[in-house]
Design an enzyme around this catalytic site. Structure first.
Site, mmCIF file in Angstrom:
data_model
loop_
_atom_site.group_PDB
_atom_site.id
_atom_site.type_symbol
_atom_site.label_atom_id
_atom_site.label_comp_id
_atom_site.label_asym_id
_atom_site.label_seq_id
_atom_site.Cartn_x
_atom_site.Cartn_y
_atom_site.Cartn_z
ATOM 1 N N ASN A 67 0.859 -1.214 -0.065
ATOM 2 C CA ASN A 67 -0.038 -0.260 -0.042
ATOM 3 C C ASN A 67 0.961 1.340 0.050
ATOM 4 O OD1 ASN A 67 -2.414 1.343 -0.056
ATOM 5 N ND2 ASN A 67 -2.991 0.920 2.111
ATOM 6 N N ASP A 90 -6.113 -3.465 1.816
ATOM 7 C CA ASP A 90 -5.140 -3.336 0.620
ATOM 8 C C ASP A 90 -4.368 -4.518 0.510
ATOM 9 O OD1 ASP A 90 -4.650 -2.003 3.718
ATOM 10 O OD2 ASP A 90 -2.645 -2.775 3.272
ATOM 11 N N GLU A 137 1.964 -6.948 11.566
ATOM 12 C CA GLU A 137 1.452 -6.911 10.161
ATOM 13 C C GLU A 137 2.595 -6.207 9.360
ATOM 14 O OE1 GLU A 137 -2.008 -4.484 10.908
ATOM 15 O OE2 GLU A 137 -1.066 -2.540 10.383
ATOM 16 N N GLU A 166 -8.267 -11.535 10.364
ATOM 17 C CA GLU A 166 -8.726 -10.172 9.855
ATOM 18 C C GLU A 166 -9.499 -10.023 8.648
ATOM 19 O OE1 GLU A 166 -5.866 -7.016 9.488
ATOM 20 O OE2 GLU A 166 -7.514 -5.317 10.091
ATOM 21 N N TRP A 212 2.386 6.882 12.436
ATOM 22 C CA TRP A 212 1.178 6.799 11.907
ATOM 23 C C TRP A 212 0.614 5.315 12.219
ATOM 24 C CZ3 TRP A 212 -1.326 3.770 8.381
ATOM 25 C CH2 TRP A 212 -2.713 3.853 8.235
ATOM 26 N N HIS A 255 -14.234 -4.908 11.250
ATOM 27 C CA HIS A 255 -14.021 -3.546 11.838
ATOM 28 C C HIS A 255 -15.155 -2.681 12.135
ATOM 29 C CE1 HIS A 255 -9.851 -3.103 10.183
ATOM 30 N NE2 HIS A 255 -9.945 -4.314 10.566
ATOM 31 N N HIS A 259 -3.058 -10.480 9.123
ATOM 32 C CA HIS A 259 -3.621 -9.088 8.731
ATOM 33 C C HIS A 259 -4.335 -9.397 7.356
ATOM 34 C CE1 HIS A 259 -1.781 -4.952 6.833
ATOM 35 N NE2 HIS A 259 -3.113 -4.991 7.466
ATOM 36 N N ARG A 279 -13.282 -5.738 16.183
ATOM 37 C CA ARG A 279 -12.360 -4.692 16.260
ATOM 38 C C ARG A 279 -13.207 -3.442 16.345
ATOM 39 N NH1 ARG A 279 -7.523 -2.393 12.593
ATOM 40 N NH2 ARG A 279 -9.068 -0.783 12.106
ATOM 41 N N ARG A 312 0.762 -11.464 13.609
ATOM 42 C CA ARG A 312 -0.118 -11.093 12.635
ATOM 43 C C ARG A 312 0.325 -10.827 11.160
ATOM 44 N NH1 ARG A 312 -2.497 -6.719 12.504
ATOM 45 N NH2 ARG A 312 -4.407 -7.849 11.454
ATOM 46 N N GLU A 340 -3.497 -4.674 19.755
ATOM 47 C CA GLU A 340 -2.508 -4.815 18.482
ATOM 48 C C GLU A 340 -1.961 -3.640 18.532
ATOM 49 O OE1 GLU A 340 -5.063 -5.353 15.147
ATOM 50 O OE2 GLU A 340 -3.286 -4.482 13.779
ATOM 51 N N HIS A 342 -2.283 0.843 16.698
ATOM 52 C CA HIS A 342 -1.521 1.286 15.138
ATOM 53 C C HIS A 342 -0.326 2.189 15.867
ATOM 54 C CE1 HIS A 342 -1.452 2.348 11.010
ATOM 55 N NE2 HIS A 342 -2.215 1.019 11.077
ATOM 56 N N TYR A 400 -6.705 6.873 13.541
ATOM 57 C CA TYR A 400 -6.873 5.782 12.718
ATOM 58 C C TYR A 400 -8.013 5.003 12.760
ATOM 59 C CZ TYR A 400 -5.718 1.135 11.539
ATOM 60 O OH TYR A 400 -5.931 -0.116 10.979
HETATM 61 C C1 GCO Z 1 -5.064 -3.360 10.302
HETATM 62 C C2 GCO Z 1 -3.769 -2.267 9.696
HETATM 63 C C3 GCO Z 1 -4.339 -1.675 8.538
HETATM 64 C C4 GCO Z 1 -3.248 -1.128 7.905
HETATM 65 C C5 GCO Z 1 -3.181 -0.874 6.710
HETATM 66 C C6 GCO Z 1 -1.991 -0.221 6.056
HETATM 67 O O1 GCO Z 1 -4.847 -3.727 11.467
HETATM 68 O O2 GCO Z 1 -5.971 -3.951 9.337
HETATM 69 O O3 GCO Z 1 -3.429 -1.662 10.780
HETATM 70 O O4 GCO Z 1 -5.380 -0.916 8.486
HETATM 71 O O5 GCO Z 1 -3.202 0.364 8.567
HETATM 72 O O6 GCO Z 1 -2.998 -2.227 6.185
HETATM 73 O O7 GCO Z 1 -1.810 -0.168 4.680
HETATM 74 MG MG MG Z 2 -3.303 -3.139 12.484
#
Ligand code: GCO
Ligand code: MG
Length: 421
Positions: A56, A335, A281, A358, A421, A141, A331, A166, A302, A255, A231, A178
């Site tokens: 991504n 994306d 991830e 996920e 981020w 989510h 994960h 989540r 993950r 996470e 995050h 986020y």
């Molecule tokens: C999750 C991840 C995503 C990432 C994304 C970045 O737990 O699913 O944190 O939301 O931010 O895959 O490209």
């Molecule tokens: Mg994540």
């Protein structure tokens, strides 16, 4: 190239010692809502396989790695030698690991497993060793602009049959948090040609998030699994504090509570809280999580197919993790293409130490470009029985969605300091 010299191709599939060759490989980039990088490998026996190499916001780096440095090495090789090709691409490059290399290797690896399973006439999970379970528990989510909104969203997921959810909430005083979508359904962080600037404040976040889980347990009780993604925003000590404060709400996991480049950082969190910890991830190899796993500093790993060199390496991570009672939690954000999702579901169906998967639904446009046989049923995903990983690409449709450059956001503290981020 002096390897391998194969006899002429056979008219029928030859599962024994006869010849088989890779005759071509192509990268297909498409943007049905967001960008995906897909590798298609063709063989002299008419069987092809596809693999995902999407990263991504940095997609073209993987495209170039595949086209310039990997595809020329594949032509003429025997696609059945998956392990040898993996080692050749990993060790043979001299420059090991990293998100670009490991995604490019993953794309090749998954395409080769797809070919092998198609030739065997088996769904991929069967080739891996067969079913360890009937269905794969997924988490969806739920996200809302504030606590009340998130509580409603969690209710919606419960009514759709999800067993695990989540929960992410907007934070009062912060413009963007986020995981919070604009259109309520499909959260997609990569938006602008230049990274969106967001503002982060740890104090506001730490004050608010425990209230969300208090309200969720108060409203829906303790029957469902609840998860939360920090995050990478906290320091190890702050993460320990949050884990402690979330203990009464019995989360499935917390996470990415702190960045994990320094695996030792998790020791401090672990010493202070019994909230289960998940991370991985953004990891690319076993070496990124070896210390976390063997010191039992985490509960869930993950890392998934596309980021960690495909099935060949992910199952090595999972086997290592099983020794330390660490379970998988792949994960599965949007994306990662349906090719990764489909392959992950076969992996999940087989892997003995499965934890959870996920699941963010792709857009209908993406689902149409990548026809697949997996399906959602009452909180679980089920992989299909089609030989291979069960995901294809409609190239004519893919061509209608040209690449569109997009980047992930960045986060700054209120004083302007760049943050995670
Ligand atoms: C999750 C991840 C995503 C990432 C994304 C970045 O737990 O699913 O944190 O939301 O931010 O895959 O490209
Ligand atoms: Mg994540």
């Amino acid at each position: 190239m002096n390897y391998p010299v194969n006899p002429p191709s056979q008219p029928d599939l030859d599962r024994g010692t006869g010849s088989m060759k890779i005759t071509g490989a192509r990268v297909i980039v498409t943007c049905p809502g967001r960008n995906f990088v897909t590798l298609k490998i063709e063989t002299d026996q008419g069987v092809y396989g596809i693999g995902d190499g999407t990263m991504n916001g940095r997609e073209k780096a993987v495209v170039a790695y595949l086209e310039e440095h990997i595809i020329p090495l594949l032509i003429g090789r025997d696609p059945r030698r998956i392990e040898d090709i993996w080692q050749y691409l990993y060790r043979g490059a001299y420059w090991r690991r990293g998100p670009v290399t490991m995604r490019a290797i993953a794309a090749v690896d998954v395409a080769l497993w797809d070919i092998k399973a198609k030739m065997a006439g088996m769904p991929l999970y069967d080739l891996l060793g067969g079913r360890s379970r009937d269905r794969v528990m997924v988490y969806g989510h739920a996200n809302g602009s504030d606590i009340a909104h998130t509580v409603d969203e969690v209710g919606r997921y419960i009514s759709e049959g999800y067993k695990a959810i989540r929960a992410q909430t907007g934070i009062p005083g912060l413009d963007k948090a986020y995981g919070i979508s604009k259109d309520k359904k499909f959260y997609e962080p990569a938006e602008g040609e230049l990274p969106l600037e967001t503002v982060w404040d740890t104090r506001k976040y730490l004050n608010y998030v425990p209230q969300l889980f208090d309200k969720l347990r108060d409203t829906y009780g303790f029957d469902h699994h609840l998860l939360h993604d920090v995050h990478h925003r906290l320091t190890p000590l702050e993460a320990a504090q949050l884990g402690k404060r979330l203990e009464p709400y019995s989360l499935f996991w917390m996470e990415d509570s702190t960045p994990a480049e320094n695996q030792e950082a998790f020791r401090l969190i672990r010493q202070h809280t019994t909230t289960p910890l998940a991370v991985g991830e953004i990891f690319n190899t076993l070496w990124d999580c070896k210390d976390l796993i063997q010191n039992q500093l985490i509960d869930y790993i993950r890392t998934t197919i596309v980021s960690a060199g495909g099935l060949t390496h992910l199952r090595r991570i999972a086997d290592f993790a099983s020794v330390w009672q660490v379970r998988t939690g792949s994960h599965g954000a949007t994306d990662l293409s349906p090719v990764t999702m489909g392959t992950a579901l076969h992996f999940d169906t087989w892997v003995p130490n499965f934890g959870i998967q996920e699941y963010m639904r792709h857009t209908p446009e993406t689902d149409a470009v990548f026809p697949h046989d997996y399906r959602f049923d009452d909180g679980f995903l089920l992989c299909g029985e089609t030989p291979g990983h069960g995901v294809d690409i409609d190239e004519a449709l893919a061509a209608k969605y040209p690449y569109s450059p997009k980047q992930l956001p960045v986060a700054r503290l209120e004083d302007g300091t760049l943050w995670n981020w």
